[in-house]
Design a protein around this motif. Sequence first.
Motif, PDB file in Angstrom:
ATOM      1  N   ASP A   8      35.008  -5.190 -14.827  1.00 44.45           N
ATOM      2  CA  ASP A   8      34.880  -4.824 -16.243  1.00 44.45           C
ATOM      3  C   ASP A   8      33.563  -5.323 -16.806  1.00 44.45           C
ATOM      4  N   ARG A  61      40.019   0.905 -22.516  1.00 47.00           N
ATOM      5  CA  ARG A  61      40.909   0.167 -21.605  1.00 47.00           C
ATOM      6  C   ARG A  61      40.373  -1.241 -21.353  1.00 47.00           C
ATOM      7  N   ASN A  64      41.082  -3.300 -24.385  1.00 51.43           N
ATOM      8  CA  ASN A  64      42.493  -3.689 -24.412  1.00 51.43           C
ATOM      9  C   ASN A  64      42.770  -4.854 -23.470  1.00 51.43           C
ATOM     10  N   ARG A  65      42.169  -4.836 -22.284  1.00 47.65           N
ATOM     11  CA  ARG A  65      42.372  -5.945 -21.336  1.00 47.65           C
ATOM     12  C   ARG A  65      41.782  -7.243 -21.886  1.00 47.65           C
ATOM     13  N   ASP A  69      44.085 -10.420 -22.684  1.00 44.76           N
ATOM     14  CA  ASP A  69      43.887 -11.654 -21.904  1.00 44.76           C
ATOM     15  C   ASP A  69      43.374 -12.818 -22.744  1.00 44.76           C
TER      16      ASP A  69
END
Length: 76
Positions: A8, A61, A64-65, A69
């Motif tokens: 990411d 996405r 969102n992670r 987290d």
Amino acid sequence: MIKISAEDRQYLLENIPDIGTILSDGSTRKILEKIDMFLMTDGFAPPHYEEYNALGRKVQRIYNRIYGDNVLGAEE
């Protein structure tokens, strides 16, 4: 230190200008704000700009992670 996968992190570095220093800084809020600004300018598909384009879906996405987290995970 922000929790983010190497994949990411690399994707953000390749696709969002000037995010490198913010990632190094480690401020979750600043990173999420930078991603949000990117999504608003480059994340939506024409002609009506109501749906994410492919890049926008991928970056959302990742957002969102990071949120899950680092913000939601920190509340537990």
